[in-house]
Design an enzyme around this catalytic site. Sequence first.
Site, PDB file in Angstrom:
ATOM      1  CB  THR A  28      -0.750  -0.013   1.346  1.00 26.81           C
ATOM      2  OG1 THR A  28      -0.946  -1.382   1.588  1.00 26.81           O
ATOM      3  CG2 THR A  28      -2.277   0.597   0.819  1.00 26.81           C
ATOM      4  N   GLY A  30       4.232   1.499  -0.303  1.00 25.39           N
ATOM      5  CA  GLY A  30       5.678   1.491  -0.935  1.00 25.39           C
ATOM      6  C   GLY A  30       6.234   0.083  -1.364  1.00 25.39           C
ATOM      7  CE  LYS A  31       7.672  -0.311  -6.959  1.00 22.63           C
ATOM      8  NZ  LYS A  31       8.067   0.945  -8.213  1.00 22.63           N
ATOM      9  CG  ASP A 141      -4.254  -5.472   7.304  1.00 19.10           C
ATOM     10  OD1 ASP A 141      -5.142  -6.193   6.838  1.00 19.10           O
ATOM     11  OD2 ASP A 141      -3.370  -4.911   6.284  1.00 19.10           O
TER      12      ASP A 141
HETATM   13  P1  ADP Z   1       2.236  -2.821   3.121  1.00 20.65           P
HETATM   14  O1  ADP Z   1       1.517  -1.934   4.190  1.00 20.65           O
HETATM   15  O2  ADP Z   1       2.312  -2.273   2.021  1.00 20.65           O
HETATM   16  O3  ADP Z   1       1.178  -4.209   2.780  1.00 20.65           O
HETATM   17  P2  ADP Z   1       4.201  -4.620   4.321  1.00 20.65           P
HETATM   18  O4  ADP Z   1       4.893  -4.252   5.562  1.00 20.65           O
HETATM   19  O5  ADP Z   1       3.105  -5.605   4.627  1.00 20.65           O
HETATM   20  O6  ADP Z   1       3.630  -3.471   3.714  1.00 20.65           O
HETATM   21  O7  ADP Z   1       5.265  -5.266   3.315  1.00 20.65           O
HETATM   22  C1  ADP Z   1       4.654  -5.766   1.899  1.00 20.65           C
HETATM   23  C2  ADP Z   1       5.474  -7.349   1.628  1.00 20.65           C
HETATM   24  O8  ADP Z   1       6.817  -7.228   1.506  1.00 20.65           O
HETATM   25  C3  ADP Z   1       4.859  -8.409   2.601  1.00 20.65           C
HETATM   26  O9  ADP Z   1       3.806  -8.970   2.375  1.00 20.65           O
HETATM   27  C4  ADP Z   1       6.214  -9.397   2.622  1.00 20.65           C
HETATM   28  O10 ADP Z   1       6.089 -10.119   1.760  1.00 20.65           O
HETATM   29  C5  ADP Z   1       7.233  -8.246   2.081  1.00 20.65           C
HETATM   30  N1  ADP Z   1       8.088  -7.947   3.558  1.00 20.65           N
HETATM   31  C6  ADP Z   1       7.728  -6.765   4.399  1.00 20.65           C
HETATM   32  N2  ADP Z   1       8.666  -6.812   5.142  1.00 20.65           N
HETATM   33  C7  ADP Z   1       9.774  -8.023   4.851  1.00 20.65           C
HETATM   34  C8  ADP Z   1      10.834  -8.032   5.776  1.00 20.65           C
HETATM   35  N3  ADP Z   1      11.365  -7.515   6.940  1.00 20.65           N
HETATM   36  N4  ADP Z   1      11.519  -9.153   5.186  1.00 20.65           N
HETATM   37  C9  ADP Z   1      10.982  -9.750   3.947  1.00 20.65           C
HETATM   38  N5  ADP Z   1       9.962  -9.149   3.336  1.00 20.65           N
HETATM   39  C10 ADP Z   1       9.163  -8.430   3.853  1.00 20.65           C
END
Ligand code: ADP
Length: 343
Positions: A28, A30-31, A141
Amino acid sequence: MTPSTPKARSPADGIQLYSKICMVGEGTYGKVYKARNRETGQVVALKRMRIDMEREGFPITAMREIRLLKQLQHPNITQVLDVVPESSNSVYVVMEYMDYDLSGLINHPQWSPEPAHKKSLMHQLLEGLEFMHARGILHRDIKGSNLLINRHGQIKYVDFGLARSFHHTRMQEFTNRVITLWYRPPELLLGTTVYGPEVDIWSLGCVLIELFMKKPIFQGQNDIDQLEQIFKILGTPSPSIWESFSKLPWACYMTPNTRYSENLREMLGTKMTAGAVDLISWMISLDPAARPSAKRCLEHRHFVEEPLPVPPTSFPVEGDWHEFESKMERRKRKNAAKTQHQQ
Ligand code: ADP
Ligand code: MG
């Protein structure tokens, strides 16, 4: 400078300190990238977050998420290592790197964890949740893509973008437009704005079922359909199983006309032990007041019955496997099938 003196930070230490390896998530805000610290060699995750000025020049959402993550130090919550500014409206949150997310693994055709592994994941998730709730934080969430796993078999919560603090003694009003639809409890679908930790227990219950069934249990197309999917399996609520149901804001016009009876236990019984069925069906009680706290769940007989919990340490993929890679793979397969069909 003595060896113990912390090195002063220069602007060059910023994001240049990390070299990106690949993208592992696109969410949502960013990357998310896998990256390496050029000095220490440590592999980390970088989540790029926009900090748009939301109210009176203060970037609420991103800052709240970072503050909450920093505050919650627990083996089952993803650790923030640093926050590095990128520009005037974006930062990189540096986190410990996790090889997989639960959604990616569940969708991987070759991942079939043993009962003892599933029990360990369940136990760890409840420990993380107990910790969060004891510190007065609701996640709001919980779903597979927000649960990360490393190759040592540790599972951790991430993504506190929708999290809020709550009071243990005073019921508070919140928005009911939270939690991804398939994991949203019936009381939120019916318009309640007064809730607490029991909403997270519902979502976690749905995730645990998915761990055994390999697919989400309630897959509604919209709010009304989601409620119908829930009642189809848990039964249409009656005052004897959910006393305050009729007092919910939208109860009279969102309840489906068809009356369904309960068939959850029968459905789960083919996939798990009686102890697991008992615990999981308790977690997804229709009446929020009947759901157990995370602490009560941890005391359940399921965790002392054989087989005892063992963290999973073998995974079908050597490298990373998140919802992101899993979706890319599905897209690739679809395109290949299309090309073949056209030939
Ligand atoms: P958003 O709020 O955009 O959903 P997230 O924090 O859930 O953001 O991150 C998006 C995706 O990135 C996660 O579903 C996961 O697959 C990957 N991700 C997030 N944090 C990590 C991390 N610390 N290590 C590896 N992958 C991660
Ligand atoms: Mg997320």
